[in-house]
Design an enzyme around this catalytic site. Structure first.
Site, PDB file in Angstrom:
ATOM      1  NE  ARG A 112       0.073   1.559   3.383  1.00 47.83           N
ATOM      2  CZ  ARG A 112       0.987   2.493   3.600  1.00 47.83           C
ATOM      3  NH1 ARG A 112       2.270   2.174   3.722  1.00 47.83           N
ATOM      4  NH2 ARG A 112       0.664   3.763   3.695  1.00 47.83           N
ATOM      5  N   GLY A 113       0.195   2.403  -0.151  1.00 49.27           N
ATOM      6  CA  GLY A 113       0.941   3.640  -0.343  1.00 49.27           C
ATOM      7  C   GLY A 113       1.066   3.854  -1.852  1.00 49.27           C
ATOM      8  CB  ALA A 114       0.292   6.761  -3.991  1.00 43.69           C
ATOM      9  NE  ARG A 154      -6.438   0.846  -1.644  1.00 49.70           N
ATOM     10  CZ  ARG A 154      -5.731   1.445  -0.671  1.00 49.70           C
ATOM     11  NH1 ARG A 154      -4.431   1.265  -0.574  1.00 49.70           N
ATOM     12  NH2 ARG A 154      -6.328   2.228   0.196  1.00 49.70           N
ATOM     13  CD  GLN A 172      -3.423   2.715   6.775  1.00 45.72           C
ATOM     14  OE1 GLN A 172      -4.035   3.075   7.784  1.00 45.72           O
ATOM     15  NE2 GLN A 172      -4.035   2.497   5.640  1.00 45.72           N
ATOM     16  CG  ASP A 195      -3.250   8.007  -1.766  1.00 50.29           C
ATOM     17  OD1 ASP A 195      -3.135   8.490  -0.626  1.00 50.29           O
ATOM     18  OD2 ASP A 195      -2.943   6.839  -2.050  1.00 50.29           O
ATOM     19  CG  ASN A 197      -2.461  11.610   2.070  1.00 53.54           C
ATOM     20  OD1 ASN A 197      -1.936  10.688   1.434  1.00 53.54           O
ATOM     21  ND2 ASN A 197      -2.092  11.895   3.300  1.00 53.54           N
ATOM     22  CE  LYS A 198      -5.241   5.782   4.332  1.00 54.31           C
ATOM     23  NZ  LYS A 198      -6.261   4.866   3.714  1.00 54.31           N
TER      24      LYS A 198
END
Ligand code: MRU
Length: 346
Positions: free
Chosen positions: A46-48, A89, A196, A237, A247-248
């Site tokens: 995970r993470g862009a 995603r 996270q 993201d 973003n998150k």
């Protein structure tokens, strides 16, 4: 980085399964395109930027062992696999960016031997990974200039080595500042619902010997009001042409709080996270995830069964709250509609 997030080893795609951190450090080999899709969907990787790298290698994995009689049969298989991976995603633009780069390589070799196309695809995926490593180092070099010795940084989610091929974006700035001899402390939001910040950022920083204080998401305002942080740095993201940033979930709130407390709010991201085809953020797709991610944590119920839940994985921070973007090309300040022009590497 003391750990590897994603690697191409012995002709296989290997990832660190991040769903198991911080309790278990287990690597998984992703053998099929279905494995890669599932790993992205479940946030094993995970993470862009890391999602982009996984998708690029995943597209190669999709055709690696297939026997394709013709160029066209390989191209069709690639198209199908790319569509499938793109459906994993929706928010991080690095996913479609990487898949487009890969499919363009194949489309640029019409009529070529399928095995030659496969080799070119692997080379491209490895180039995407190498470029991400370089971009994160450059983001760190540029960004650390924003931090004074003794800076205390609040971050959200994980935009570290675990979210990229190596080193990280927001945490890359932190690592570079430490390498430049500055004293730095990080406040890490735990980042509900999947933690996270607690599971990954706190773990990664601790493992790298970086002073880190873990806080619950709801504590950020109090931490700022007590004067305990000097700036906020997050990853992204997807960033639209006017600087609106997805973003998150929780990032938007931090940006508003930073403004209220007179603190700079920086977004550190590689060019692969910019989507300059989107004039503003309102059309950025925001992923909504399984309500049980909020009702339970790792199978333990934390809310009444069946309670209604809203679970968007990301939010949108309007560009007016962003003090600057930290990219591999340098620091970009407002007015973003002007300063982001021509930035894309697309
Ligand atoms: O749902 P996740 O864990 O993939 O969300 C990750 C983030 O929001 C990161 O901040 C973003 O991808 C940038 S990573 C350098």
């Amino acid at each position: 980085m003391p750990v590897k997030t994603i690697a191409w080893e012995n002709n296989s795609l290997v990832i660190l399964d991040q769903t198991l951190l911080p309790t278990e450090e287990r690597y998984a080999v992703l053998e099929t395109v279905e494995d890669v899709h599932r790993a992205i969907l479940r946030l094993e990787v995970r993470g862009a930027p890391a999602i982009g790298a996984a998708a690029a290698l995943g597209l190669y994995v999709a055709v690696q062992h297939g026997a394709f009689p013709t160029y066209d049969s390989l191209k069709n298989a690639l198209r199908q696999a790319a569509d499938f991976l793109a459906s994993s995603r929706p928010t991080a633009v690095n996913l479609t960016w990487a898949l487009e780069r890969m499919t363009e390589v194949a489309e640029g070799m019409p009529g070529a031997e399928p095995e030659a196309v496969k080799r070119a695809l692997l080379d491209e995926a490895l180039a995407i990974m190498a470029e991400d490593r370089e971009a994160c180092r450059a983001i760190g070099r540029h960004g650390q200039g924003l931090l004074a010795d003794g800076s205390r940084i609040l971050t959200h989610c994980n935009a570290g080595g675990l979210a990229t091929v190596d080193y990280g974006t927001a945490l890359g700035v932190v690592y570079a500042a430490l390498e430049a001899g500055k004293k730095i402390r990080v406040y890490a939001d735990e980042t509900r619902p999947l933690l996270q910040g607690a599971r990954l950022t706190a773990w990664e920083l601790q493992k790298s010997g970086v002073p880190v204080t873990l806080i619950c998401d709801g504590m950020a305002a109090a931490v700022m009001a007590r004067g305990l942080v000097d700036c906020v740095i997050t990853g992204a993201d997807r960033i639209a042409a006017n600087g609106d940033t997805a973003n998150k979930i929780g990032t938007y709130g931090l940006a508003v709080l930073a403004r209220e407390h007179g603190l700079p709010f920086y977004v550190a991201a590689p060019l692969s996270s910019f989507d300059l085809g989107q004039p503003s953020g309102d059309k950025i797709p925001i992923e909504e995830r399984d309500p049980d991610e909020v009702r339970l944590f790792r199978g333990v119920r934390t809310a009444p069964p069946g309670v209604d839940v809203f679970n968007p994985a990301f939010d949108l921070t309007p560009h007016r709250y962003v003090t600057a973007f930290v990219t591999e090309r340098g620091i970009i300040r407002p007015p973003f509609a002007e300063t982001l022009k021509g930035l894309s590497d697309r």
